[in-house]
Design an enzyme around this catalytic site. Structure first.
Site, PDB file in Angstrom:
ATOM      1  N   TYR A 166       0.809  -1.228   0.000  1.00  0.00           N
ATOM      2  CA  TYR A 166       0.000   0.000   0.000  1.00  0.00           C
ATOM      3  C   TYR A 166       0.839   1.274   0.000  1.00  0.00           C
ATOM      4  O   TYR A 166       0.604   2.179   0.807  1.00  0.00           O
ATOM      5  CB  TYR A 166      -0.939   0.034   1.223  1.00  0.00           C
ATOM      6  N   TYR A 210     -11.911  -7.094   7.227  1.00  0.00           N
ATOM      7  CA  TYR A 210     -10.804  -7.231   6.262  1.00  0.00           C
ATOM      8  C   TYR A 210     -10.599  -8.709   5.960  1.00  0.00           C
ATOM      9  O   TYR A 210     -10.477  -9.523   6.876  1.00  0.00           O
ATOM     10  CB  TYR A 210      -9.502  -6.626   6.811  1.00  0.00           C
ATOM     11  N   ASP A 258     -13.207 -16.211   9.227  1.00  0.00           N
ATOM     12  CA  ASP A 258     -11.856 -15.883   8.771  1.00  0.00           C
ATOM     13  C   ASP A 258     -10.978 -15.704  10.013  1.00  0.00           C
ATOM     14  O   ASP A 258     -10.983 -14.644  10.635  1.00  0.00           O
ATOM     15  CB  ASP A 258     -11.900 -14.603   7.924  1.00  0.00           C
ATOM     16  N   LYS A 270      -1.480 -16.732   8.201  1.00  0.00           N
ATOM     17  CA  LYS A 270      -0.579 -15.949   9.065  1.00  0.00           C
ATOM     18  C   LYS A 270       0.240 -16.815  10.038  1.00  0.00           C
ATOM     19  O   LYS A 270       1.240 -17.386   9.635  1.00  0.00           O
ATOM     20  CB  LYS A 270      -1.371 -14.842   9.745  1.00  0.00           C
TER      21      LYS A 270
HETATM   22  C1  PLP Z   1      -4.052 -10.867   6.549  1.00  0.00           C
HETATM   23  C2  PLP Z   1      -5.449 -11.289   6.450  1.00  0.00           C
HETATM   24  C3  PLP Z   1      -5.960 -11.849   5.258  1.00  0.00           C
HETATM   25  C4  PLP Z   1      -5.136 -11.970   3.998  1.00  0.00           C
HETATM   26  O1  PLP Z   1      -4.044 -12.824   4.139  1.00  0.00           O
HETATM   27  P1  PLP Z   1      -2.807 -12.706   3.108  1.00  0.00           P
HETATM   28  O2  PLP Z   1      -1.916 -13.836   3.506  1.00  0.00           O
HETATM   29  O3  PLP Z   1      -2.212 -11.358   3.334  1.00  0.00           O
HETATM   30  O4  PLP Z   1      -3.363 -12.856   1.749  1.00  0.00           O
HETATM   31  C5  PLP Z   1      -7.280 -12.261   5.248  1.00  0.00           C
HETATM   32  N1  PLP Z   1      -8.049 -12.140   6.343  1.00  0.00           N
HETATM   33  C6  PLP Z   1      -7.601 -11.624   7.509  1.00  0.00           C
HETATM   34  C7  PLP Z   1      -8.503 -11.544   8.685  1.00  0.00           C
HETATM   35  C8  PLP Z   1      -6.287 -11.159   7.591  1.00  0.00           C
HETATM   36  O5  PLP Z   1      -5.851 -10.622   8.737  1.00  0.00           O
END
Ligand code: PLP
Length: 428
Positions: free
Chosen positions: A18, A146, A247, A276
């Site tokens: 970004y 997000y 997520d 992550k």
């Molecule tokens: C970081 C993140 C993503 C995206 O993961 P990337 O490995 O960066 O593609 C999706 N959802 C959440 C909640 C995140 O924190």
């Protein structure tokens, strides 16, 4: 080449997250990192407050994780997953299905969090196709959510911070409910769900799934909400025949004080996304895990297969280090460590509430947030933090940390002291 030349090339030719290539924010060259310390090329050491965006829960350069990569490297770095399989993927899938909420047992490995979200969205759409409801192709999600930067994921991110207007001609229009107003410790009342209920009642027939970050909305605003809210969303999804996608890419692996944030509410989603901290921050790997109902339906009728298959699916190096990282986590005392980080953050950050520009102080598990009343100058704040020997990178109006779980109390105090100092500096 000297660092001056290297940085010059970096500034001109390499995109960072970004940022602009015309006016890029400053970047600091890293020499190495070990434990909770990031060593810069100028010899300066910074205490890490970010875990490299939620990932490095065991810190850097961990001998157990290094070994996992090295020993797998001597076997094979990669083989295709079409027609072949291997122990790292199998053992990792077995362990993950033991740990995630009961009933989630069918594992799809992919290369990044965003892709795991794409996979989850596709699963939901295929599910309803097979059940003869091809109209269910939209998603419901939360404002300030997000879910990643690819197009499907972007289409369920907060429309404002996700800058939907930029891509409006291309982006799918989905449904958004307001970000939950009931805080972590607050009860969830019907008024908090009114908007969601009305969307589900009016548009349930078009909605394939509700996707949300359980309990903690991360990159969209670092907001925490009531477990009761999540529990009620699960019920509403069932009543309206909408799948629930959790997520847990940021919240997974202990960060919020539970191994997975869904556990705060005792909720089992239909599909969960992990990423992550999955590999302890070593390699890019993610997993989408669904229940038998979802997988069985998808595979039950035309086309009878799930239509996705990345080149680096189930990469053995990534799976090996993910297995080692997850075993290390659950065999250690992560829960105590996260609890003691939470207690110390509460003690040391709560007083920041009296600083003029601090609007709110929030702490949950190993996450500490100061919400300011104005946006920060990232370059200036980053530089102040560096002077104080810490690595903290604010965004918008948020000064926040989610340190590696191995951090000791003296180092954690240096992080909170620096947060307080920058908050005071902004207020003056
Ligand atoms: C970081 C993140 C993503 C995206 O993961 P990337 O490995 O960066 O593609 C999706 N959802 C959440 C909640 C995140 O924190």
């Amino acid at each position: 080449m000297s660092w001056t030349d290297l940085l010059e090339f970096d500034r001109k030719n390499i995109w960072h997250p970004y940022t602009s290539l015309k006016r890029p924010l400053p970047v600091y060259p890293v020499e190495s990192a070990a434990g909770v310390r990031i060593k810069l090329a100028d010899g300066r050491e910074l205490i890490d407050g970010m875990s490299s965006w939620w990932c490095a829960v065991h810190g850097y350069n961990h001998p157990v994780l290094n070994n996992a990569v090295k020993s797998q490297l001597d076997r094979t770095a990669h083989v295709m997953f079409g027609g072949l399989t291997h122990e790292p993927a199998i053992n990792l899938a077995r362990l993950l299905t033991d740990l995630v909420p009961r009933g989630l047992e069918k594992v799809f490995f992919c290369d990044s969090g965003s892709v795991s979200v794409e996979v989850a969205l596709k699963m939901a759409i295929q599910y309803w196709q097979v059940l003869g409801k091809p109209g269910k192709t939209k998603f419901l999600s939360l404002e300030k959510g997000y879910h990643g930067d690819t197009f499907g994921a972007m289409s369920v991110c907060d429309p404002v911070t996700g800058m939907h207007s930029l891509f409006s001609g291309f982006l799918r229009k989905n449904f958004f409910a307001p970000s939950p107003e009931c805080g972590f410790d607050e009860p969830c009342r019907d008024v908090h769900l009114r908007e969601i209920m009305s969307i589900l009642e009016q548009h349930g027939a078009e909605i394939a799934a509700f996707i949300l970050e359980p309990i903690v909305q991360g990159a969209g605003g670092m907001k925490f909400y009531s477990p009761e809210y999540l529990g009620k969303i699960r019920q509403l999804c069932d009543e309206h025949e909408v799948l629930l996608i959790a997520d847990e890419i940021a919240t997974g692996f202990g960060r919020t004080g539970k191994l997975f944030a869904c556990e705060h509410a005792g909720v089992t989603p239909d599909i969960i996304c992990l990423g992550k901290a999955l590999t302890g921050g070593y390699l890019s790997l993610a997993a989408t895990i669904c229940n038998e109902k979802t997988a069985g339906t998808i595979c039950g009728a035309f086309p009878g297969v799930f239509m996705h298959g990345p080149t680096f699916m189930g990469n053995p190096l990534a799976c090996s280090v993910a297995l080692a990282s997850t075993e290390l986590l659950i065999s250690g005392n992560w829960m105590e460590k996260v609890k003691s980080i939470e207690d110390q953050l509460t003690k040391e950050l709560a007083p920041c509430g009296s600083i003029a520009a601090v609007r709110d102080v929030r702490i949950l598990g190993a996450i500490g947030v100061l919400e300011m009343d104005r946006n920060l100058d990232v370059a200036a704040a980053q530089s102040l933090f560096r002077e104080m020997g810490v690595w903290i990178r604010p965004f918008l109006n948020l000064i926040y940390i989610m340190p590696p779980y191995i951090i000791d109390s003296a180092d954690l105090s240096r992080l909170t002291t620096a947060m307080k100092a920058v908050a005071e500096n902004i207020s003056s």
